[in-house]
Design an enzyme around this catalytic site. Structure first.
Site, PDB file in Angstrom:
ATOM      1  N   ASP A  69       0.866  -1.171   0.000  1.00 47.14           N
ATOM      2  CA  ASP A  69       0.000   0.000   0.000  1.00 47.14           C
ATOM      3  C   ASP A  69       0.903   1.221   0.000  1.00 47.14           C
ATOM      4  O   ASP A  69       1.852   1.300   0.782  1.00 47.14           O
ATOM      5  CB  ASP A  69      -0.945   0.024   1.200  1.00 47.14           C
ATOM      6  CG  ASP A  69      -2.099   0.982   0.930  1.00 47.14           C
ATOM      7  OD1 ASP A  69      -2.904   0.695   0.017  1.00 47.14           O
ATOM      8  OD2 ASP A  69      -2.193   2.027   1.591  1.00 47.14           O
ATOM      9  N   PHE A 150       4.710   5.328 -13.485  1.00 48.13           N
ATOM     10  CA  PHE A 150       3.243   5.351 -13.457  1.00 48.13           C
ATOM     11  C   PHE A 150       2.793   6.343 -12.378  1.00 48.13           C
ATOM     12  O   PHE A 150       3.626   6.949 -11.680  1.00 48.13           O
ATOM     13  CB  PHE A 150       2.682   3.949 -13.183  1.00 48.13           C
ATOM     14  CG  PHE A 150       2.929   3.430 -11.797  1.00 48.13           C
ATOM     15  CD1 PHE A 150       4.171   2.902 -11.442  1.00 48.13           C
ATOM     16  CD2 PHE A 150       1.930   3.475 -10.823  1.00 48.13           C
ATOM     17  CE1 PHE A 150       4.403   2.438 -10.157  1.00 48.13           C
ATOM     18  CE2 PHE A 150       2.148   3.000  -9.533  1.00 48.13           C
ATOM     19  CZ  PHE A 150       3.392   2.486  -9.198  1.00 48.13           C
ATOM     20  N   TYR A 152       1.972   9.150 -10.051  1.00 49.28           N
ATOM     21  CA  TYR A 152       2.452  10.527  -9.887  1.00 49.28           C
ATOM     22  C   TYR A 152       3.911  10.701 -10.308  1.00 49.28           C
ATOM     23  O   TYR A 152       4.486  11.776 -10.098  1.00 49.28           O
ATOM     24  CB  TYR A 152       2.294  10.952  -8.412  1.00 49.28           C
ATOM     25  CG  TYR A 152       0.860  10.922  -7.918  1.00 49.28           C
ATOM     26  CD1 TYR A 152       0.043  12.048  -8.030  1.00 49.28           C
ATOM     27  CD2 TYR A 152       0.322   9.783  -7.336  1.00 49.28           C
ATOM     28  CE1 TYR A 152      -1.271  12.026  -7.576  1.00 49.28           C
ATOM     29  CE2 TYR A 152      -0.988   9.747  -6.877  1.00 49.28           C
ATOM     30  CZ  TYR A 152      -1.783  10.861  -7.002  1.00 49.28           C
ATOM     31  OH  TYR A 152      -3.078  10.841  -6.563  1.00 49.28           O
ATOM     32  N   LYS A 173      14.946   4.396 -10.780  1.00 49.31           N
ATOM     33  CA  LYS A 173      13.847   4.537  -9.816  1.00 49.31           C
ATOM     34  C   LYS A 173      13.965   3.460  -8.727  1.00 49.31           C
ATOM     35  O   LYS A 173      13.868   3.746  -7.536  1.00 49.31           O
ATOM     36  CB  LYS A 173      12.481   4.462 -10.528  1.00 49.31           C
ATOM     37  CG  LYS A 173      11.328   4.593  -9.545  1.00 49.31           C
ATOM     38  CD  LYS A 173       9.935   4.508 -10.184  1.00 49.31           C
ATOM     39  CE  LYS A 173       8.874   4.476  -9.082  1.00 49.31           C
ATOM     40  NZ  LYS A 173       7.523   4.244  -9.567  1.00 49.31           N
TER      41      LYS A 173
HETATM   42  P1  ITT Z   1      -3.785  -2.120  -5.249  1.00 50.79           P
HETATM   43  O1  ITT Z   1      -4.540  -1.543  -4.082  1.00 50.79           O
HETATM   44  O2  ITT Z   1      -4.562  -3.147  -6.035  1.00 50.79           O
HETATM   45  O3  ITT Z   1      -2.411  -2.604  -4.871  1.00 50.79           O
HETATM   46  P2  ITT Z   1      -3.697   0.647  -6.106  1.00 50.79           P
HETATM   47  O4  ITT Z   1      -3.162   1.353  -7.306  1.00 50.79           O
HETATM   48  O5  ITT Z   1      -5.122   0.972  -5.709  1.00 50.79           O
HETATM   49  O6  ITT Z   1      -3.513  -0.925  -6.314  1.00 50.79           O
HETATM   50  P3  ITT Z   1      -2.774   1.839  -3.630  1.00 50.79           P
HETATM   51  O7  ITT Z   1      -4.099   1.773  -2.960  1.00 50.79           O
HETATM   52  O8  ITT Z   1      -1.564   1.487  -2.833  1.00 50.79           O
HETATM   53  O9  ITT Z   1      -2.713   0.899  -4.908  1.00 50.79           O
HETATM   54  O10 ITT Z   1      -2.632   3.291  -4.265  1.00 50.79           O
HETATM   55  C1  ITT Z   1      -1.410   3.847  -4.481  1.00 50.79           C
HETATM   56  C2  ITT Z   1      -1.516   4.972  -5.488  1.00 50.79           C
HETATM   57  O11 ITT Z   1      -0.426   5.861  -5.243  1.00 50.79           O
HETATM   58  C3  ITT Z   1      -1.315   4.429  -6.904  1.00 50.79           C
HETATM   59  O12 ITT Z   1      -2.535   4.153  -7.562  1.00 50.79           O
HETATM   60  C4  ITT Z   1      -0.535   5.565  -7.575  1.00 50.79           C
HETATM   61  O13 ITT Z   1      -1.432   6.556  -8.044  1.00 50.79           O
HETATM   62  C5  ITT Z   1       0.262   6.129  -6.414  1.00 50.79           C
HETATM   63  N1  ITT Z   1       1.596   5.508  -6.357  1.00 50.79           N
HETATM   64  C6  ITT Z   1       2.017   4.491  -5.549  1.00 50.79           C
HETATM   65  N2  ITT Z   1       3.284   4.156  -5.812  1.00 50.79           N
HETATM   66  C7  ITT Z   1       3.682   4.969  -6.811  1.00 50.79           C
HETATM   67  C8  ITT Z   1       4.876   5.101  -7.539  1.00 50.79           C
HETATM   68  O14 ITT Z   1       5.915   4.300  -7.327  1.00 50.79           O
HETATM   69  N3  ITT Z   1       4.933   6.047  -8.482  1.00 50.79           N
HETATM   70  C9  ITT Z   1       3.894   6.850  -8.732  1.00 50.79           C
HETATM   71  N4  ITT Z   1       2.714   6.790  -8.121  1.00 50.79           N
HETATM   72  C10 ITT Z   1       2.605   5.844  -7.155  1.00 50.79           C
END
Ligand code: ITT
Length: 198
Positions: A69, A150, A152, A173
């Site tokens: 998360d 991906f 942000y 990264k």
């Molecule tokens: P799961 O819950 O199925 O794992 P999700 O995309 O909904 O997928 P999160 O609830 O953890 O995952 O949301 C994290 C969000 O934060 C993700 O959708 C991205 O928009 C952002 N994010 C997380 N890690 C990132 C990264 O390495 N680079 C850029 N944005 C990131």
């Protein structure tokens, strides 16, 4: 060791595979494992939500399960979007919608300091739970830069790399990211556990 990753985010799977495969893990997504469940992320911390996701998948399989998360915490926005990073611009909004909303909120704001945070939850087949976290500091750019990564990444300028995460190569990264730091900390814990059991 085979690990089922409890996520539907294909970009997370790719990064977890890039970081964990060279360490000897077989990384399988929940979709590849035929597990189709939607979990409501009701926690108010990354740690709680990672555990919620990992536990839900662990209940329906016998393998080791890992969940990530993560999110972006912006200092001038009191840590937002934080745990709401995925839903920041509404359910189903695209990455570019989220970036547009963020840049709108940050218009005219001088303090652009921000950090990406990840908590990783790992559940073993005997029910043992491990949780680790990682973060990386940077600032929010005035406009997107780069096409890689991906979420942000195009507006996150990494202090350590001196470039946006979307200009950085995947290797760059992964060398500093919140996700790789949380995964490496997990790897250290797994090795320690292995040693105490020998
Ligand atoms: P799961 O819950 O199925 O794992 P999700 O995309 O909904 O997928 P999160 O609830 O953890 O995952 O949301 C994290 C969000 O934060 C993700 O959708 C991205 O928009 C952002 N994010 C997380 N890690 C990132 C990264 O390495 N680079 C850029 N944005 C990131």
């Amino acid at each position: 060791m085979k690990i089922i990753v409890a996520t539907k985010n294909a970009n997370k799977i790719r990064e977890i595979r890039e970081i964990f495969s060279p360490l000897g893990f077989e990384v399988v997504s929940q979709t590849e494992a035929g597990i189709d469940i939607d979990v409501e992320e009701t926690g108010d911390t990354f740690e709680k939500n990672a555990l919620i996701k990992a536990r839900a998948v662990s209940l329906v399989c016998d393998d080791y399960v890992l969940a990530d998360d993560s999110g972006l915490c912006v200092e001038a926005l009191d840590g937002r979007p934080g745990v709401y990073s995925a839903r920041y611009a509404g359910e189903g909004a695209s990455d570019s919608d989220k970036i547009t909303k963020l840049l709108g909120e940050m218009q005219g704001v001088d303090n652009r300091r921000a950090k990406f945070m990840t908590s990783v939850a790992f559940i073993m087949s005997d029910g043992t739970e491990l949780v680790t976290s990682g973060e990386v500091c940077g600032r929010i750019l005035l406009q997107p830069e780069g096409e890689n990564g991906f979420g942000y990444d195009p507006v996150f300028f990494s202090d350590e790399l001196g470039k946006s995460f979307a200009v950085a190569t995947p290797e760059e990264k992964n060398s500093v990211s919140h996700r790789s730091r949380a995964l490496r900390a997990l790897y250290v814990k797994l090795k320690q556990l292995e040693e105490t059991e020998q």
